[in-house]
Design a protein around this motif. Structure first.
Motif, mmCIF file in Angstrom:
data_model
loop_
_atom_site.group_PDB
_atom_site.id
_atom_site.type_symbol
_atom_site.label_atom_id
_atom_site.label_comp_id
_atom_site.label_asym_id
_atom_site.label_seq_id
_atom_site.Cartn_x
_atom_site.Cartn_y
_atom_site.Cartn_z
ATOM 1 N N PRO A 198 -33.075 31.943 -22.899
ATOM 2 C CA PRO A 198 -31.860 32.118 -22.084
ATOM 3 C C PRO A 198 -32.109 33.054 -20.913
ATOM 4 C CG PRO A 198 -31.690 33.336 -24.147
ATOM 5 C CD PRO A 198 -32.929 32.505 -24.253
ATOM 6 N N LYS A 199 -31.371 32.808 -19.816
ATOM 7 C CA LYS A 199 -31.483 33.618 -18.600
ATOM 8 C C LYS A 199 -30.198 34.428 -18.423
ATOM 9 C CE LYS A 199 -31.947 30.059 -15.991
ATOM 10 N NZ LYS A 199 -32.125 29.154 -14.825
ATOM 11 N N LYS A 244 -27.200 38.780 -7.869
ATOM 12 C CA LYS A 244 -28.460 39.349 -7.383
ATOM 13 C C LYS A 244 -29.651 38.834 -8.169
ATOM 14 C CE LYS A 244 -27.657 43.716 -9.901
ATOM 15 N NZ LYS A 244 -27.414 45.160 -9.705
ATOM 16 N N GLY A 245 -29.418 37.962 -9.154
ATOM 17 C CA GLY A 245 -30.536 37.322 -9.837
ATOM 18 C C GLY A 245 -30.459 37.428 -11.345
ATOM 19 N N ALA A 250 -39.631 36.530 -11.244
ATOM 20 C CA ALA A 250 -40.192 35.256 -10.767
ATOM 21 C C ALA A 250 -39.108 34.191 -10.678
ATOM 22 C CB ALA A 250 -41.318 34.812 -11.702
ATOM 23 N N LEU A 251 -38.276 34.098 -11.715
ATOM 24 C CA LEU A 251 -37.185 33.122 -11.697
ATOM 25 C C LEU A 251 -36.168 33.459 -10.615
ATOM 26 C CD1 LEU A 251 -36.500 32.576 -15.529
ATOM 27 C CD2 LEU A 251 -37.617 31.000 -13.937
ATOM 28 N N ALA A 256 -34.988 31.071 -7.163
ATOM 29 C CA ALA A 256 -33.646 30.510 -6.975
ATOM 30 C C ALA A 256 -32.789 31.253 -5.963
ATOM 31 C CB ALA A 256 -32.913 30.478 -8.325
ATOM 32 N N PHE A 257 -33.066 32.536 -5.713
ATOM 33 C CA PHE A 257 -32.214 33.357 -4.851
ATOM 34 C C PHE A 257 -32.983 33.771 -3.604
ATOM 35 C CE2 PHE A 257 -30.625 33.814 -9.143
ATOM 36 C CZ PHE A 257 -29.245 33.760 -9.000
#
Length: 505
Positions: free
Chosen positions: A159-160, A357-358, A364-365, A369-370
């Motif tokens: 999960p992120k 903000k991520g 890295a992820l 994406a941002f």
């Protein structure tokens, strides 16, 4: 923080008004503010690492809301974890977030496996706040501090944690209060579990306007008769849910203005809103307005909206998701991240102050994406869409696009056309894949409308005939599976993973 000040003002001016109702438990604004003050002081006294996240575990208990505010008043973001989330995932969230504490509101023991994490039980919440021990506002979460962190699925199986700051949330709440027909003291539906960010669409707009958040639990949802009795008792004015959940409700003819005579607004997010669903709602609830919205967790719930009127339904076969909120911008780009002309399909980019903000602890992820777009935080959504006359049209996930026999296609386009068939109530397309993950053919999982066919193959032939009028032959499913209902996740979305397991055996 402005939002917390607004909630404090509600506690001062309307202390006995109900802030949250769950089953037979009522939490007033005075109780919410005072008890969260007490909890904040307790958390401060534990000397946790500054700004470290705190897991808040439970379902729809009134202590959940107390815990959320208690955490942010003590300067800590909260991570909502619903009781439906399995132990393995909770353990991964703890490892990812480096949380030092879990607040357990469930009233039951929490299974963390072999993980040793301090747990504060709701029974141990401080009941009395000594004079002079409350925390000043300087301790509150502020501006670019994380307010909450919601964990979403990751492509790697881990999960992120999406970080939503105080500024992100304030941008969202300001938009909701300004651009939607929300007034003071309305009764809001809380259907989505707090671990699903759709719940933010009702939670904080309700608190910001002095409303009452009225919860329906997963136990109620599992028993339609009980659910409808509870809905009638709650007398909801602002309905927030996924389209899938309201479609389940619409299967019962009694879901109409007689059940909810005072409903004023339907708010939808999280999935495509079928035009047939919107039309049925306007028919059954003629005094209500229906809004379609769009946005990923990474941009704080939603960033576009459109009121779905009869005129809109007559104009569009597939509904747009609307125009961007005033402080944000929607950009459509090609594979090289170049902006494309109006009407051309591409990836949806969201730029504005509600963009996260991520991902927590995932540089890295986050970098993937941002990024900054013209000096403004921006997010690559992974969604396909296009703009026309200022309206955004969502065309599905880029990863819902597959290649079958050399043809690239969007599964949601086929689902949309299936839903227009008079023989189909609900439908989901599932690709049958070989051992290497390559699509071999398409399967349609269908909840059919009432029909007069004696054999399933006759029904399938009729549906294929409808599809052949609007789709090329290579987009027509080879296999049709008929079901009484489609599996739904605890968040109220179609459970595509479970459906895939059921229909591909």
């Amino acid at each position: 923080m402005k939002l917390l000040r607004t909630i404090q003002d509600q506690a001062l001016t309307n202390p006995d008004a109900s802030a949250f109702v769950s089953e037979d438990h009522v939490l007033t604004y005075r109780e919410l503010w005072e008890k969260s003050d007490q909890l904040a002081y307790e958390l401060h006294e534990r000397k946790l690492v500054k700004g470290s996240p705190i897991l808040v575990y439970g379902h729809m208990e009134t202590e959940m809301m107390i815990s959320f505010l208690g955490c942010v008043k003590a300067g800590h973001p909260y991570i909502p974890v619903d009781t439906s989330i399995p132990t393995e995932r909770i353990v991964k969230i703890i490892a990812s977030s480096q949380a030092e504490l879990l607040i357990n509101n469930s009233g039951k023991a929490v299974d963390l496996g072999e993980v040793a994490l301090p747990i504060l039980e709701k029974a141990d919440f401080p009941s009395v706040l000594q004079q002079g021990t409350s925390l000043s506002a300087e301790h509150w979460v502020q501006e670019d501090d994380n307010f909450y962190i919601i964990y979403t699925s990751g492509s790697t199986g881990n999960p992120k944690g999406v970080q939503i700051t105080a500024n992100n949330l304030q941008s969202f709440v300001d938009w909701m209060v300004k651009d939607f027909p929300l007034t003071s003291g309305q009764r809001f539906l809380n259907q989505a579990p707090f671990s699903f960010d759709l719940s933010v669409m009702d939670l904080y707009p309700s608190l910001a306007t002095g409303g009452t958040l009225s919860a329906i639990t997963k136990e109620m949802i599992a028993r339609p008769k009980v659910l409808f009795e509870e809905l009638k008792k709650l007398d909801i004015q602002v309905w927030t849910s996924t389209p899938s959940f309201v479609q389940v409700c619409l299967m019962d003819p009694s879901f109409n203005h007689e059940l909810l005579p005072n409903v004023e607004v339907f708010l939808f997010c999280g999935e495509i809103l079928p035009s047939e669903t919107a039309r049925e709602l306007l028919t059954r609830f003629p005094k209500a307005t229906v809004f379609n919205t769009y946005g990923p967790t990474e941009a704080t719930v939603a960033v576009t909206e459109i009121e779905v009127t009869h005129a809109v339904l007559d104009e569009y076969t597939a509904l747009p998701v609307g125009k961007s909120k005033g402080d944000s911008r929607i950009i459509i780009v090609d594979e090289d991240r170049n902006e494309v002309p109006e009407g051309e399909h591409g990836e949806i980019i969201i730029a504005g102050p509600s963009v996260s903000k991520g991902y927590l602890g995932e540089p890295a992820l986050t970098e993937k994406a941002f990024f900054m777009y013209d000096g403004v935080p921006a997010y690559k959504t992974g969604d396909a869409g296009y703009l026309k006359n200022g309206q955004l049209f969502y065309k599905g996930r880029l990863d819902f696009q597959i290649k079958l026999h050399g043809y690239r296609m969007e599964l949601e386009e086929i689902e949309h056309q299936l839903a227009k068939s008079s023989y189909v109530k609900h439908a989901v397309i599932v690709p049958k894949e070989d051992q290497n993950g390559k699509a071999e053919y398409l399967i349609a999982a269908i909840v059919p409308e009432a029909h007069s066919f004696e054999k399933e193959y006759q029904l399938s032939s009729a549906i294929k005939k409808d599809l052949s009028d609007v789709l090329p032959a290579y987009m027509i499913p080879r296999k049709f599976v008929y079901m009484e209902e489609l599996a739904i996740t605890p968040n109220g979305k179609i459970d595509r993973k479970q459906l895939k397991e059921e229909v591909t055996v």
